[in-house]
Design a protein around this motif. Structure first.
Motif, PDB file in Angstrom:
ATOM      1  N   GLY A   1      -7.830   7.591 -57.947  1.00 21.20           N
ATOM      2  CA  GLY A   1      -8.823   8.482 -57.352  1.00 21.20           C
ATOM      3  C   GLY A   1      -8.678   8.575 -55.851  1.00 21.20           C
ATOM      4  N   ALA A   2      -8.435   7.425 -55.218  1.00 19.99           N
ATOM      5  CA  ALA A   2      -8.282   7.408 -53.759  1.00 19.99           C
ATOM      6  C   ALA A   2      -7.065   8.211 -53.326  1.00 19.99           C
ATOM      7  CB  ALA A   2      -8.175   5.969 -53.276  1.00 19.99           C
ATOM      8  N   PHE A   3      -5.952   8.060 -54.043  1.00 18.04           N
ATOM      9  CA  PHE A   3      -4.753   8.806 -53.667  1.00 18.04           C
ATOM     10  C   PHE A   3      -4.952  10.305 -53.908  1.00 18.04           C
ATOM     11  CE2 PHE A   3      -2.402   4.733 -53.819  1.00 18.04           C
ATOM     12  CZ  PHE A   3      -1.715   4.857 -52.622  1.00 18.04           C
ATOM     13  N   ALA A   4      -5.728  10.684 -54.939  1.00 20.58           N
ATOM     14  CA  ALA A   4      -6.009  12.102 -55.161  1.00 20.58           C
ATOM     15  C   ALA A   4      -6.838  12.674 -54.011  1.00 20.58           C
ATOM     16  CB  ALA A   4      -6.736  12.284 -56.496  1.00 20.58           C
ATOM     17  N   ILE A   5      -7.856  11.930 -53.584  1.00 24.09           N
ATOM     18  CA  ILE A   5      -8.701  12.386 -52.472  1.00 24.09           C
ATOM     19  C   ILE A   5      -7.892  12.462 -51.179  1.00 24.09           C
ATOM     20  CG2 ILE A   5     -10.664  11.769 -51.004  1.00 24.09           C
ATOM     21  CD1 ILE A   5     -11.985  10.591 -53.518  1.00 24.09           C
ATOM     22  N   LEU A   6      -7.089  11.435 -50.923  1.00 22.24           N
ATOM     23  CA  LEU A   6      -6.300  11.411 -49.701  1.00 22.24           C
ATOM     24  C   LEU A   6      -5.198  12.474 -49.726  1.00 22.24           C
ATOM     25  CD1 LEU A   6      -6.142   7.558 -49.195  1.00 22.24           C
ATOM     26  CD2 LEU A   6      -7.191   9.199 -47.645  1.00 22.24           C
ATOM     27  N   ALA A   7      -4.662  12.751 -50.925  1.00 25.01           N
ATOM     28  CA  ALA A   7      -3.672  13.820 -51.032  1.00 25.01           C
ATOM     29  C   ALA A   7      -4.314  15.168 -50.688  1.00 25.01           C
ATOM     30  CB  ALA A   7      -3.087  13.855 -52.438  1.00 25.01           C
ATOM     31  N   GLY A   8      -5.555  15.360 -51.135  1.00 29.79           N
ATOM     32  CA  GLY A   8      -6.271  16.577 -50.768  1.00 29.79           C
ATOM     33  C   GLY A   8      -6.509  16.673 -49.279  1.00 29.79           C
ATOM     34  N   ALA A   9      -6.893  15.534 -48.646  1.00 33.52           N
ATOM     35  CA  ALA A   9      -7.107  15.519 -47.199  1.00 33.52           C
ATOM     36  C   ALA A   9      -5.808  15.804 -46.456  1.00 33.52           C
ATOM     37  CB  ALA A   9      -7.671  14.163 -46.779  1.00 33.52           C
ATOM     38  N   ALA A  10      -4.698  15.227 -46.943  1.00 24.11           N
ATOM     39  CA  ALA A  10      -3.403  15.469 -46.307  1.00 24.11           C
ATOM     40  C   ALA A  10      -2.992  16.934 -46.443  1.00 24.11           C
ATOM     41  CB  ALA A  10      -2.346  14.560 -46.932  1.00 24.11           C
ATOM     42  N   LEU A  11      -3.258  17.520 -47.621  1.00 27.27           N
ATOM     43  CA  LEU A  11      -2.920  18.926 -47.840  1.00 27.27           C
ATOM     44  C   LEU A  11      -3.699  19.839 -46.895  1.00 27.27           C
ATOM     45  CD1 LEU A  11      -1.304  20.903 -49.581  1.00 27.27           C
ATOM     46  CD2 LEU A  11      -3.193  20.899 -51.214  1.00 27.27           C
ATOM     47  N   LEU A  12      -4.970  19.489 -46.639  1.00 28.58           N
ATOM     48  CA  LEU A  12      -5.773  20.271 -45.700  1.00 28.58           C
ATOM     49  C   LEU A  12      -5.199  20.195 -44.285  1.00 28.58           C
ATOM     50  CD1 LEU A  12      -9.426  19.407 -46.767  1.00 28.58           C
ATOM     51  CD2 LEU A  12      -8.282  21.602 -47.009  1.00 28.58           C
ATOM     52  N   SER A  13      -4.634  19.029 -43.935  1.00 32.97           N
ATOM     53  CA  SER A  13      -4.143  18.814 -42.576  1.00 32.97           C
ATOM     54  C   SER A  13      -2.730  19.342 -42.372  1.00 32.97           C
ATOM     55  CB  SER A  13      -4.158  17.311 -42.248  1.00 32.97           C
ATOM     56  OG  SER A  13      -5.456  16.787 -42.392  1.00 32.97           O
ATOM     57  N   TRP A  14      -1.983  19.523 -43.457  1.00 32.42           N
ATOM     58  CA  TRP A  14      -0.563  19.834 -43.349  1.00 32.42           C
ATOM     59  C   TRP A  14      -0.334  21.236 -42.805  1.00 32.42           C
ATOM     60  CZ3 TRP A  14       3.691  17.003 -43.561  1.00 32.42           C
ATOM     61  CH2 TRP A  14       4.920  17.653 -43.672  1.00 32.42           C
ATOM     62  N   GLN A  15       0.395  21.309 -41.697  1.00 35.23           N
ATOM     63  CA  GLN A  15       0.765  22.601 -41.117  1.00 35.23           C
ATOM     64  C   GLN A  15       2.236  22.637 -40.736  1.00 35.23           C
ATOM     65  OE1 GLN A  15      -1.848  23.431 -37.845  1.00 35.23           O
ATOM     66  NE2 GLN A  15      -3.692  23.325 -39.095  1.00 35.23           N
ATOM     67  N   GLY A  16       2.933  21.618 -41.072  1.00 38.65           N
ATOM     68  CA  GLY A  16       4.348  21.536 -40.720  1.00 38.65           C
ATOM     69  C   GLY A  16       4.865  20.167 -41.048  1.00 38.65           C
ATOM     70  N   SER A  17       6.072  19.872 -40.696  1.00 39.73           N
ATOM     71  CA  SER A  17       6.661  18.568 -40.991  1.00 39.73           C
ATOM     72  C   SER A  17       6.236  17.561 -39.939  1.00 39.73           C
ATOM     73  CB  SER A  17       8.188  18.678 -41.002  1.00 39.73           C
ATOM     74  OG  SER A  17       8.651  19.116 -39.735  1.00 39.73           O
ATOM     75  N   ALA A  18       6.034  16.325 -40.374  1.00 43.32           N
ATOM     76  CA  ALA A  18       5.643  15.253 -39.465  1.00 43.32           C
ATOM     77  C   ALA A  18       6.860  14.421 -39.112  1.00 43.32           C
ATOM     78  CB  ALA A  18       4.581  14.368 -40.120  1.00 43.32           C
ATOM     79  N   SER A  19       7.220  14.388 -37.854  1.00 42.26           N
ATOM     80  CA  SER A  19       8.372  13.600 -37.423  1.00 42.26           C
ATOM     81  C   SER A  19       7.925  12.197 -37.067  1.00 42.26           C
ATOM     82  CB  SER A  19       9.029  14.261 -36.207  1.00 42.26           C
ATOM     83  OG  SER A  19       8.087  14.421 -35.166  1.00 42.26           O
ATOM     84  N   LEU A  20       8.723  11.212 -37.474  1.00 41.99           N
ATOM     85  CA  LEU A  20       8.385   9.817 -37.222  1.00 41.99           C
ATOM     86  C   LEU A  20       8.913   9.428 -35.848  1.00 41.99           C
ATOM     87  CD1 LEU A  20       7.046   7.340 -38.455  1.00 41.99           C
ATOM     88  CD2 LEU A  20       9.278   6.647 -39.334  1.00 41.99           C
TER      89      LEU A  20
END
Length: 355
Positions: free
Chosen positions: A130-149
């Protein structure tokens, strides 16, 4: 629905609502000054509530912070009010905003991992899914491009780690008065953030904008934090953090109305993931024979199955009330969360599915 779940969801709603409101005000207030004013608004607002309650004789029967709690409170303010924002400030200077938004979603995972690994809080497969599903949704909302390390990304990940530490240390204080905890944390973190903002050359905006930010801080940071601490008392750290991870979706949904932002496929997909995670958590049932060790502590309580004790002459009449009391050791079985009375060990994770 369990009262702790309702409290955690309300906490997430208030904090999530503060996001679009802060965005509206961002045009006249610098980001770093905004953070300081939000925290100060939380601290000053709760201080006013505490004073008014005492004046009218309606003080809440909560356990006060004791001298032994002060090191934990200092650690909470240091981790969440100083090192977290400091890492975020230097990280933002070295990475793009899209990557920063994505990486800040690591806070929920950090909170759960620390609760599981460092404090041995029970986390079963259903909660993790459940936590990973919620966090995946939060990440999808934030995603606007690739994240460089890069170094900036690592600093932002460090900020998330410090806030995860903050959340877990706050659990150590959750039996005390949540309004007092949130007030002191708001004043402490607000002072730190304002000092950093002015050191970076920030200028105060118009008085109307200041008052608006303070009001948002009182509700979105202060009242939300009070509810977060209460949820910690009822649910434990990992589950509270999981429910609180719904805040980005709540903020995005409110943005549709407040900022006239478009309904997108990404928002719908994120909502579906978060709904799945919420369903997994709401249908969790943790039920097994467990031992309550002998313990003495102080918190707000009623005389339920966990509180059968005698009172001395100094204990105020009526319930709920707060006083130091002792629990005798006993064994029983019922559905429960890792609240302040159920922090026992587990030989293996248990989850019996929906009741």
């Amino acid at each position: 629905m369990h009262v702790g779940i309702l409290i955690a969801l309300l906490s997430a709603t208030l904090f999530g609502a503060s996001m679009p409101l802060a965005k509206i005000l961002m045009g006249s207030v610098s980001p770093w000054l905004m953070a300081g004013l939000l925290y100060i608004g939380a601290g000053l607002g709760l201080a006013a509530v505490n004073v008014s309650r005492r004046v009218v004789g309606r003080a809440v029967a909560e356990a006060p912070l004791r001298k032994s709690d002060l090191p934990w409170l200092a650690a909470v303010i240091t981790a969440g009010g100083f090192f977290g924002p400091l890492c975020l400030m230097f990280g933002l200077a070295r990475t793009d905003a899209a990557s920063a938004s994505l990486l800040l979603n690591l806070e929920g995972l950090a909170t759960m991992a620390i609760a599981w690994l460092a404090f041995h809080e029970n986390v079963d497969k259903r909660l993790l899914m459940g936590a990973f599903a919620i966090l995946a949704g939060a990440a999808l909302l934030s995603w606007q491009g690739s994240a460089s390390l890069n170094r900036g990304a690592l600093l932002i990940a460090a900020a998330s780690l410090f806030w995860g530490i903050d959340n877990n240390l706050t659990r150590k204080l959750s039996s005390a008065d949540p309004a007092q905890i949130a007030m002191l944390k708001g004043l402490g973190a607000g002072t730190v953030n304002l000092t950093l903002a002015f050191a970076l050359g920030a200028a105060l905006p118009a008085i109307g904008d200041i008052l608006a930010v303070l009001a948002v801080g009182f509700l979105g940071y202060g009242v939300s934090l009070v509810l977060f601490v209460l949820a910690l008392r009822h649910l434990g750290t990992a589950r509270t953090a999981a429910y609180f991870s719904l805040a980005p979706f709540i903020g995005a949904t409110l943005s549709l109305a407040l900022l006239q932002e478009p309904m997108t496929l990404r928002l719908i997909a994120a909502g579906g993931l978060m709904a799945l995670g919420l369903w997994l958590h709401l249908t969790e049932r943790h039920d097994h024979d467990h031992v309550h060790d002998e313990i003495e502590h102080e918190h707000r309580h009623r005389h339920d199955e966990h509180h059968q004790h005698a009172h001395g002459p100094d204990v105020p009449a009526g319930e709920p009330h707060s006083h130091k009391h002792r629990h005798e050791a006993f064994v029983h079985r019922h559905p429960h969360f890792p609240d302040i009375h159920h922090r026992h060990g587990h030989k293996r994770a248990r989850s019996d599915g929906p009741s």
